[in-house]
Design a protein around this motif. Structure first.
Motif, PDB file in Angstrom:
ATOM      1  N   ALA A  87      -7.511  65.247  41.118  1.00 40.43           N
ATOM      2  CA  ALA A  87      -7.379  64.146  41.875  1.00 40.43           C
ATOM      3  C   ALA A  87      -5.230  63.624  41.231  1.00 40.43           C
ATOM      4  O   ALA A  87      -5.697  63.989  39.272  1.00 40.43           O
ATOM      5  CB  ALA A  87      -7.519  62.812  41.261  1.00 40.43           C
ATOM      6  N   PRO A  88      -4.712  63.366  41.740  1.00 40.81           N
ATOM      7  CA  PRO A  88      -3.118  62.565  41.065  1.00 40.81           C
ATOM      8  C   PRO A  88      -2.833  62.373  40.013  1.00 40.81           C
ATOM      9  O   PRO A  88      -3.834  61.203  40.233  1.00 40.81           O
ATOM     10  CB  PRO A  88      -2.311  61.946  42.041  1.00 40.81           C
ATOM     11  N   ASP A  89      -2.386  62.316  38.949  1.00 41.48           N
ATOM     12  CA  ASP A  89      -2.466  61.451  37.779  1.00 41.48           C
ATOM     13  C   ASP A  89      -1.462  60.566  37.711  1.00 41.48           C
ATOM     14  O   ASP A  89      -0.558  60.787  37.284  1.00 41.48           O
ATOM     15  CB  ASP A  89      -2.225  62.233  36.504  1.00 41.48           C
ATOM     16  N   PHE A  90      -1.308  58.852  38.534  1.00 39.40           N
ATOM     17  CA  PHE A  90      -0.645  58.376  38.366  1.00 39.40           C
ATOM     18  C   PHE A  90      -0.211  57.289  37.682  1.00 39.40           C
ATOM     19  O   PHE A  90      -1.731  57.378  36.524  1.00 39.40           O
ATOM     20  CB  PHE A  90      -0.523  57.410  39.892  1.00 39.40           C
ATOM     21  N   PRO A  91       0.345  57.156  37.293  1.00 39.93           N
ATOM     22  CA  PRO A  91       1.226  56.202  36.307  1.00 39.93           C
ATOM     23  C   PRO A  91      -0.203  55.036  35.806  1.00 39.93           C
ATOM     24  O   PRO A  91      -0.019  54.329  36.858  1.00 39.93           O
ATOM     25  CB  PRO A  91       2.512  55.718  35.475  1.00 39.93           C
ATOM     26  N   ASP A  92      -0.682  54.234  34.745  1.00 42.40           N
ATOM     27  CA  ASP A  92      -1.759  53.199  34.952  1.00 42.40           C
ATOM     28  C   ASP A  92      -0.372  52.249  34.621  1.00 42.40           C
ATOM     29  O   ASP A  92       0.645  52.282  34.456  1.00 42.40           O
ATOM     30  CB  ASP A  92      -2.539  52.625  33.968  1.00 42.40           C
ATOM     31  N   ALA A  93      -1.304  50.970  35.074  1.00 42.33           N
ATOM     32  CA  ALA A  93      -0.401  50.113  34.724  1.00 42.33           C
ATOM     33  C   ALA A  93       0.868  49.351  33.859  1.00 42.33           C
ATOM     34  O   ALA A  93       1.989  48.959  33.545  1.00 42.33           O
ATOM     35  CB  ALA A  93      -1.220  48.529  34.890  1.00 42.33           C
ATOM     36  N   ALA A  94      -0.141  49.733  32.668  1.00 40.52           N
ATOM     37  CA  ALA A  94       0.363  49.735  31.722  1.00 40.52           C
ATOM     38  C   ALA A  94       1.935  50.695  30.860  1.00 40.52           C
ATOM     39  O   ALA A  94       2.955  50.230  30.614  1.00 40.52           O
ATOM     40  CB  ALA A  94       0.249  50.046  29.937  1.00 40.52           C
ATOM     41  N   GLU A  95       1.775  51.910  31.578  1.00 49.59           N
ATOM     42  CA  GLU A  95       2.802  52.712  32.313  1.00 49.59           C
ATOM     43  C   GLU A  95       4.159  51.723  33.388  1.00 49.59           C
ATOM     44  O   GLU A  95       5.481  52.944  32.630  1.00 49.59           O
ATOM     45  CB  GLU A  95       2.560  53.705  31.878  1.00 49.59           C
ATOM     46  N   GLN A  96       3.647  51.439  33.847  1.00 51.00           N
ATOM     47  CA  GLN A  96       4.387  51.495  34.627  1.00 51.00           C
ATOM     48  C   GLN A  96       5.441  49.952  34.372  1.00 51.00           C
ATOM     49  O   GLN A  96       6.400  49.774  34.217  1.00 51.00           O
ATOM     50  CB  GLN A  96       3.720  50.570  36.344  1.00 51.00           C
ATOM     51  N   LEU A  97       4.612  48.999  33.410  1.00 49.24           N
ATOM     52  CA  LEU A  97       5.548  48.227  32.749  1.00 49.24           C
ATOM     53  C   LEU A  97       6.943  48.695  31.846  1.00 49.24           C
ATOM     54  O   LEU A  97       8.222  48.185  31.589  1.00 49.24           O
ATOM     55  CB  LEU A  97       4.239  47.087  31.816  1.00 49.24           C
ATOM     56  N   ASP A  98       6.435  50.219  30.635  1.00 51.96           N
ATOM     57  CA  ASP A  98       7.439  50.428  30.175  1.00 51.96           C
ATOM     58  C   ASP A  98       8.544  50.617  30.916  1.00 51.96           C
ATOM     59  O   ASP A  98       9.589  51.066  30.818  1.00 51.96           O
ATOM     60  CB  ASP A  98       6.677  51.771  29.629  1.00 51.96           C
ATOM     61  N   GLY A  99       7.805  51.250  31.915  1.00 55.47           N
ATOM     62  CA  GLY A  99       9.321  52.040  33.113  1.00 55.47           C
ATOM     63  C   GLY A  99      10.085  50.211  33.701  1.00 55.47           C
ATOM     64  O   GLY A  99      10.945  51.234  33.790  1.00 55.47           O
ATOM     65  N   LEU A 100       9.467  49.707  34.127  1.00 58.40           N
ATOM     66  CA  LEU A 100       9.923  48.248  34.765  1.00 58.40           C
ATOM     67  C   LEU A 100      10.562  47.431  33.746  1.00 58.40           C
ATOM     68  O   LEU A 100      11.746  46.900  34.021  1.00 58.40           O
ATOM     69  CB  LEU A 100       9.109  47.794  34.937  1.00 58.40           C
ATOM     70  N   ARG A 101      10.183  47.852  32.291  1.00 57.92           N
ATOM     71  CA  ARG A 101      11.040  47.132  31.217  1.00 57.92           C
ATOM     72  C   ARG A 101      12.259  47.749  30.734  1.00 57.92           C
ATOM     73  O   ARG A 101      13.727  47.543  30.824  1.00 57.92           O
ATOM     74  CB  ARG A 101      10.257  46.896  29.863  1.00 57.92           C
ATOM     75  N   GLY A 102      12.641  49.534  31.564  1.00 60.24           N
ATOM     76  CA  GLY A 102      13.862  49.914  31.310  1.00 60.24           C
ATOM     77  C   GLY A 102      14.454  49.366  32.269  1.00 60.24           C
ATOM     78  O   GLY A 102      15.950  49.801  32.191  1.00 60.24           O
ATOM     79  N   ASP A 103      13.820  49.474  33.572  1.00 63.77           N
ATOM     80  CA  ASP A 103      14.451  49.424  34.878  1.00 63.77           C
ATOM     81  C   ASP A 103      15.391  48.304  35.136  1.00 63.77           C
ATOM     82  O   ASP A 103      16.821  47.571  35.658  1.00 63.77           O
ATOM     83  CB  ASP A 103      13.530  49.238  36.354  1.00 63.77           C
ATOM     84  N   PHE A 104      15.020  46.438  34.274  1.00 62.89           N
ATOM     85  CA  PHE A 104      15.320  45.594  33.385  1.00 62.89           C
ATOM     86  C   PHE A 104      16.215  45.764  32.941  1.00 62.89           C
ATOM     87  O   PHE A 104      17.920  45.239  33.404  1.00 62.89           O
ATOM     88  CB  PHE A 104      14.491  44.742  33.475  1.00 62.89           C
ATOM     89  N   ALA A 105      16.408  46.461  31.839  1.00 66.46           N
ATOM     90  CA  ALA A 105      17.415  46.668  31.161  1.00 66.46           C
ATOM     91  C   ALA A 105      19.157  47.492  32.041  1.00 66.46           C
ATOM     92  O   ALA A 105      19.751  46.721  31.437  1.00 66.46           O
ATOM     93  CB  ALA A 105      17.644  47.984  30.017  1.00 66.46           C
ATOM     94  N   THR A 106      18.401  48.313  32.610  1.00 64.96           N
ATOM     95  CA  THR A 106      19.783  48.571  33.802  1.00 64.96           C
ATOM     96  C   THR A 106      20.141  47.770  34.706  1.00 64.96           C
ATOM     97  O   THR A 106      21.305  47.396  34.848  1.00 64.96           O
ATOM     98  CB  THR A 106      18.946  49.920  35.013  1.00 64.96           C
ATOM     99  N   LEU A 107      19.501  46.673  35.757  1.00 68.16           N
ATOM    100  CA  LEU A 107      19.502  45.977  36.405  1.00 68.16           C
ATOM    101  C   LEU A 107      20.776  44.565  35.253  1.00 68.16           C
ATOM    102  O   LEU A 107      21.598  44.160  35.708  1.00 68.16           O
ATOM    103  CB  LEU A 107      18.271  44.636  36.362  1.00 68.16           C
ATOM    104  N   ARG A 108      20.177  44.494  34.082  1.00 69.13           N
ATOM    105  CA  ARG A 108      20.833  43.487  33.371  1.00 69.13           C
ATOM    106  C   ARG A 108      22.778  44.540  33.130  1.00 69.13           C
ATOM    107  O   ARG A 108      22.817  43.348  33.480  1.00 69.13           O
ATOM    108  CB  ARG A 108      20.232  43.315  32.091  1.00 69.13           C
ATOM    109  N   GLU A 109      22.756  45.234  32.515  1.00 70.05           N
ATOM    110  CA  GLU A 109      23.695  45.999  32.634  1.00 70.05           C
ATOM    111  C   GLU A 109      24.386  46.030  33.915  1.00 70.05           C
ATOM    112  O   GLU A 109      25.709  45.742  34.459  1.00 70.05           O
ATOM    113  CB  GLU A 109      23.647  46.995  32.180  1.00 70.05           C
ATOM    114  N   TYR A 110      23.784  45.628  35.306  1.00 72.26           N
ATOM    115  CA  TYR A 110      24.410  45.710  36.321  1.00 72.26           C
ATOM    116  C   TYR A 110      24.874  44.916  36.946  1.00 72.26           C
ATOM    117  O   TYR A 110      26.366  44.485  37.103  1.00 72.26           O
ATOM    118  CB  TYR A 110      23.703  46.207  37.951  1.00 72.26           C
TER     119      TYR A 110
END
Length: 208
Positions: free
Chosen positions: A66-89
């Motif tokens: 079965a494909p190994d998709f990121p769980d909710a905790a891993e998605q949150l970690d990535g989302l924090r990085g996206d939020f930092a990128t959004l703030r820079e923009y």
């Protein structure tokens, strides 16, 4: 038309490691045992081949992993990085005071929702909330601000039209309401979780 085909050696190695070959080989060994005991007679090659084929046919099919998709905790970690990128923009965009105030309120609420402490833990338990928050960060806010920046440029060429900041203020207010409703739902879910645990402990105490 180009086709993607696995090479012969790779296919051969894959079959040698497959369940069908292993099951057929085990059945073939039974045929060899019958040959050594004299039960197969002169037709032992047919017996061995037949048992191998029967074992391969009866073996369960290969089950791909079965494909190994990121769980909710891993998605949150990535989302924090996206939020930092959004703030820079957003730091490079000049906004009117009213829209800037709405954006600051939304920014503070998103920061609280992404906090690694108790709020972040509550988000992990609600994948739909994680998705909704990611949509706000990755799509809604950048699109609203970018549309404002582009429309503002055209408004300078055609004065007298509706100010684009009004749409931006309304959009940011709607996004804040959505995020605030999400926070309220998470808070209520945590309260229900606490109440459920209290009832469980009470029932366990009465049954002791």
């Amino acid at each position: 038309m180009a086709t993607n085909r696995t090479g012969g050696p790779g296919r051969l190695l894959g079959y040698l490691e497959s369940r069908k070959n292993l099951a057929g080989g085990a059945a073939g060994l039974v045929g060899l045992a019958l040959t050594f005991t004299g039960l197969a007679g002169a037709y032992w090659p047919v017996v061995v081949a037949g048992l191998y084929g029967a074992g391969a046919l009866l073996a369960p099919p290969e089950r791909p992993a079965a494909p190994d998709f990121p769980d909710a905790a891993e998605q949150l970690d990535g989302l924090r990085g996206d939020f930092a990128t959004l703030r820079e923009y957003l730091a490079r965009i000049e906004l009117p005071p009213a829209a800037g105030g709405k954006l600051a309120e939304l920014d503070g609420l998103i920061e609280a929702l992404l906090d690694p402490g108790w709020v972040g833990e509550a988000l992990v338990l609600d994948p739909e909330a994680v998705y909704a928050l990611s949509r706000i960060i990755q799509q809604d806010v950048p699109e609203a601000v970018d549309a404002y920046a582009r429309t503002r440029w055209w408004t300078r060429l055609t004065p007298g039209t509706e100010p684009p900041e009004r749409h931006l203020e309304r959009q940011l207010a709607l996004l804040f309401d959505e995020a605030d409703a999400m926070a309220s739902a998470l808070r209520e879910a945590e309260a229900r979780r606490q109440q459920t645990h209290t009832r469980y402990l009470e029932e366990r105490g009465r049954g002791a």
